[in-house]
Design a protein around this motif. Structure first.
Motif, mmCIF file in Angstrom:
data_model
loop_
_atom_site.group_PDB
_atom_site.id
_atom_site.type_symbol
_atom_site.label_atom_id
_atom_site.label_comp_id
_atom_site.label_asym_id
_atom_site.label_seq_id
_atom_site.Cartn_x
_atom_site.Cartn_y
_atom_site.Cartn_z
ATOM 1 N N ARG A 79 0.824 -1.220 0.000
ATOM 2 C CA ARG A 79 0.000 0.000 0.000
ATOM 3 C C ARG A 79 0.851 1.260 0.000
ATOM 4 O O ARG A 79 0.444 2.285 -0.541
ATOM 5 C CB ARG A 79 -0.927 0.018 1.221
ATOM 6 C CG ARG A 79 -2.081 -0.957 1.074
ATOM 7 C CD ARG A 79 -3.014 -0.907 2.243
ATOM 8 N NE ARG A 79 -3.597 0.415 2.403
ATOM 9 C CZ ARG A 79 -4.321 0.787 3.442
ATOM 10 N NH1 ARG A 79 -4.548 -0.046 4.429
ATOM 11 N NH2 ARG A 79 -4.820 1.989 3.514
ATOM 12 N N ARG A 80 2.021 1.187 0.592
ATOM 13 C CA ARG A 80 2.877 2.369 0.684
ATOM 14 C C ARG A 80 3.540 2.695 -0.649
ATOM 15 O O ARG A 80 3.582 3.839 -1.059
ATOM 16 C CB ARG A 80 3.926 2.131 1.774
ATOM 17 C CG ARG A 80 4.744 3.332 2.162
ATOM 18 C CD ARG A 80 5.686 3.028 3.317
ATOM 19 N NE ARG A 80 6.416 1.781 3.204
ATOM 20 C CZ ARG A 80 7.499 1.588 2.426
ATOM 21 N NH1 ARG A 80 7.976 2.569 1.713
ATOM 22 N NH2 ARG A 80 8.096 0.407 2.399
ATOM 23 N N THR A 81 4.029 1.662 -1.346
ATOM 24 C CA THR A 81 4.803 1.893 -2.572
ATOM 25 C C THR A 81 4.053 1.581 -3.859
ATOM 26 O O THR A 81 4.476 1.990 -4.934
ATOM 27 C CB THR A 81 6.086 1.036 -2.565
ATOM 28 O OG1 THR A 81 5.712 -0.356 -2.634
ATOM 29 C CG2 THR A 81 6.922 1.314 -1.324
ATOM 30 N N GLY A 82 2.981 0.803 -3.777
ATOM 31 C CA GLY A 82 2.271 0.371 -4.975
ATOM 32 C C GLY A 82 2.941 -0.788 -5.696
ATOM 33 O O GLY A 82 2.495 -1.212 -6.762
ATOM 34 N N GLU A 83 3.998 -1.353 -5.099
ATOM 35 C CA GLU A 83 4.760 -2.422 -5.728
ATOM 36 C C GLU A 83 4.042 -3.766 -5.596
ATOM 37 O O GLU A 83 3.519 -4.111 -4.534
ATOM 38 C CB GLU A 83 6.133 -2.504 -5.064
ATOM 39 C CG GLU A 83 7.001 -3.616 -5.583
ATOM 40 C CD GLU A 83 8.314 -3.727 -4.821
ATOM 41 O OE1 GLU A 83 9.144 -4.542 -5.250
ATOM 42 O OE2 GLU A 83 8.499 -3.033 -3.801
ATOM 43 N N LEU A 84 4.051 -4.547 -6.681
ATOM 44 C CA LEU A 84 3.525 -5.902 -6.639
ATOM 45 C C LEU A 84 4.500 -6.784 -5.877
ATOM 46 O O LEU A 84 5.698 -6.808 -6.184
ATOM 47 C CB LEU A 84 3.321 -6.453 -8.057
ATOM 48 C CG LEU A 84 2.753 -7.870 -8.120
ATOM 49 C CD1 LEU A 84 1.287 -7.885 -7.676
ATOM 50 C CD2 LEU A 84 2.887 -8.440 -9.525
ATOM 51 N N LEU A 85 3.994 -7.520 -4.886
ATOM 52 C CA LEU A 85 4.838 -8.358 -4.036
ATOM 53 C C LEU A 85 4.670 -9.846 -4.323
ATOM 54 O O LEU A 85 5.471 -10.655 -3.875
ATOM 55 C CB LEU A 85 4.534 -8.093 -2.562
ATOM 56 C CG LEU A 85 4.614 -6.643 -2.100
ATOM 57 C CD1 LEU A 85 4.204 -6.524 -0.646
ATOM 58 C CD2 LEU A 85 6.003 -6.077 -2.339
ATOM 59 N N GLY A 86 3.604 -10.224 -5.035
ATOM 60 C CA GLY A 86 3.351 -11.624 -5.326
ATOM 61 C C GLY A 86 1.871 -11.885 -5.468
ATOM 62 O O GLY A 86 1.098 -10.978 -5.772
ATOM 63 N N HIS A 87 1.481 -13.129 -5.253
ATOM 64 C CA HIS A 87 0.055 -13.475 -5.253
ATOM 65 C C HIS A 87 -0.298 -14.171 -3.939
ATOM 66 O O HIS A 87 0.546 -14.786 -3.302
ATOM 67 C CB HIS A 87 -0.343 -14.328 -6.468
ATOM 68 C CG HIS A 87 0.148 -15.745 -6.445
ATOM 69 N ND1 HIS A 87 1.152 -16.199 -7.262
ATOM 70 C CD2 HIS A 87 -0.230 -16.831 -5.722
ATOM 71 C CE1 HIS A 87 1.364 -17.481 -7.052
ATOM 72 N NE2 HIS A 87 0.534 -17.889 -6.110
ATOM 73 N N SER A 107 7.589 -12.452 -3.426
ATOM 74 C CA SER A 107 8.951 -12.141 -3.832
ATOM 75 C C SER A 107 9.921 -12.468 -2.699
ATOM 76 O O SER A 107 9.604 -12.278 -1.517
ATOM 77 C CB SER A 107 9.064 -10.662 -4.195
ATOM 78 O OG SER A 107 10.405 -10.312 -4.435
ATOM 79 N N GLU A 108 11.095 -12.941 -3.077
ATOM 80 C CA GLU A 108 12.132 -13.252 -2.083
ATOM 81 C C GLU A 108 12.410 -12.068 -1.166
ATOM 82 O O GLU A 108 12.689 -12.241 0.020
ATOM 83 C CB GLU A 108 13.443 -13.634 -2.795
ATOM 84 C CG GLU A 108 13.348 -14.886 -3.622
ATOM 85 C CD GLU A 108 14.566 -15.107 -4.519
ATOM 86 O OE1 GLU A 108 15.373 -14.178 -4.736
ATOM 87 O OE2 GLU A 108 14.705 -16.236 -5.011
ATOM 88 N N ARG A 109 12.334 -10.863 -1.698
ATOM 89 C CA ARG A 109 12.695 -9.658 -0.934
ATOM 90 C C ARG A 109 11.789 -9.397 0.263
ATOM 91 O O ARG A 109 12.183 -8.704 1.193
ATOM 92 C CB ARG A 109 12.655 -8.414 -1.827
ATOM 93 C CG ARG A 109 13.623 -8.367 -2.931
ATOM 94 C CD ARG A 109 13.470 -7.110 -3.781
ATOM 95 N NE ARG A 109 12.100 -6.860 -4.273
ATOM 96 C CZ ARG A 109 11.141 -6.189 -3.632
ATOM 97 N NH1 ARG A 109 11.353 -5.672 -2.466
ATOM 98 N NH2 ARG A 109 9.952 -6.029 -4.161
ATOM 99 N N VAL A 110 10.563 -9.897 0.221
ATOM 100 C CA VAL A 110 9.609 -9.540 1.276
ATOM 101 C C VAL A 110 9.230 -10.717 2.165
ATOM 102 O O VAL A 110 8.326 -10.596 2.994
ATOM 103 C CB VAL A 110 8.342 -8.868 0.680
ATOM 104 C CG1 VAL A 110 8.715 -7.575 -0.021
ATOM 105 C CG2 VAL A 110 7.596 -9.808 -0.249
#
Length: 184
Positions: A79-87, A107-110
Motif C-alpha cells: 500500500r505504501r509503494t504500490g509495488e507488486l509483491l506476489g500473489h 517475492s524473495e525480498r519480502v
C-alpha cells in the motif's frame, strides 16, 4: 482488515500494509520478475518454460477464476509503494474434491516479514465470511518449512500427506468452526 471500499475493484481487500486485489494484465511485467526469482522457480517446481510464459498463464488463470467463481488469487500490493509483491488468495481445487485452497507466492525480498500471514488472514476472512466456505485447505512440498509455517500461523493443521500433479505434498486445513474460535 477492511472489506471492499468504493474506490477499490470488486473483490479487493485492504489490510494494514497491503492491497489485495484481482490481477490485471498491467501486473504482468512485475509478476514475471517474481516468477523468475530462483526460489520461486525452485519451490513451484516450474518446468523449463520461460518465466514469462508461466507468469502469463498463471495470471490469466487467476483472472479467469475471478470471472468464473467470484474469487481467486489476489495481486499482493504494498500500500505504501504500490509495488507488486506476489500473489495470495483463494483457488478452487477440482482435483481436491472441489475444495478451496489458500495459496501464495511472494517475492524473495519480502519474505519473513509477516506479509504471507497478513494476507492469509484476509483470505481466510474472505473465504469464511464473504464466501461462506466450510473449509479452506493448503498444500505444499514436504520440505517447504517456510510455507508450512505460514499455514500453521494461520491456524491450519496438518491433516495428511497427498499427491498433487505427481508430487508428494502435505495437506493442511482449517474448518470454519476452528477459524471462528481462533478469531474470537
Amino acid at each position: 482488515m477492511t472489506n471492499s471500499e468504493p474506490d477499490l475493484p470488486p473483490g479487493s481487500v485492504r489490510t494494514e500494509r497491503l492491497l489485495l486485489r484481482p490481477f490485471t494484465l498491467d501486473d504482468l511485467p512485475a509478476y514475471v520478475r517474481i516468477r523468475d526469482e530462483p526460489s520461486v522457480r525452485d519451490w513451484l517446481r516450474s518446468p523449463d518454460e520461460p518465466a514469462a510464459i508461466i507468469a502469463e498463464r498463471s495470471l490469466r488463470h487467476f483472472m479467469d477464476e475471478w470471472r468464473l467463481r467470484g474469487y481467486g488469487p489476489w495481486a499482493v500490493v504494498d500500500r505504501r509503494t504500490g509495488e507488486l509483491l506476489g500473489h495470495h488468495g483463494l483457488r478452487y481445487m477440482p482435483d481436491f474434491d472441489g475444495e478451496t485452497e489458500v495459496l501464495y507466492t511472494l517475492s524473495e525480498r519480502v519474505r519473513r516479514q509477516g506479509i504471507g500471514v497478513e494476507a492469509g488472514r484476509a483470505a481466510l476472512a474472505y473465504g469464511f465470511g464473504r464466501l461462506g466456505l466450510g473449509r479452506v485447505m493448503a498444500i505444499t512440498l514436504h520440505d517447504n518449512l517456510a510455507s508450512r509455517g505460514v499455514m500453521e500461523r494461520l491456524g491450519m493443521t496438518y491433516r495428511r500427506d497427498a499427491t498433487h500433479r505427481g508430487l508428494p505434498v502435505v495437506y493442511y486445513a482449517i474448518d470454519r468452526a476452528e477459524w471462528q474460535r481462533q478469531a474470537a
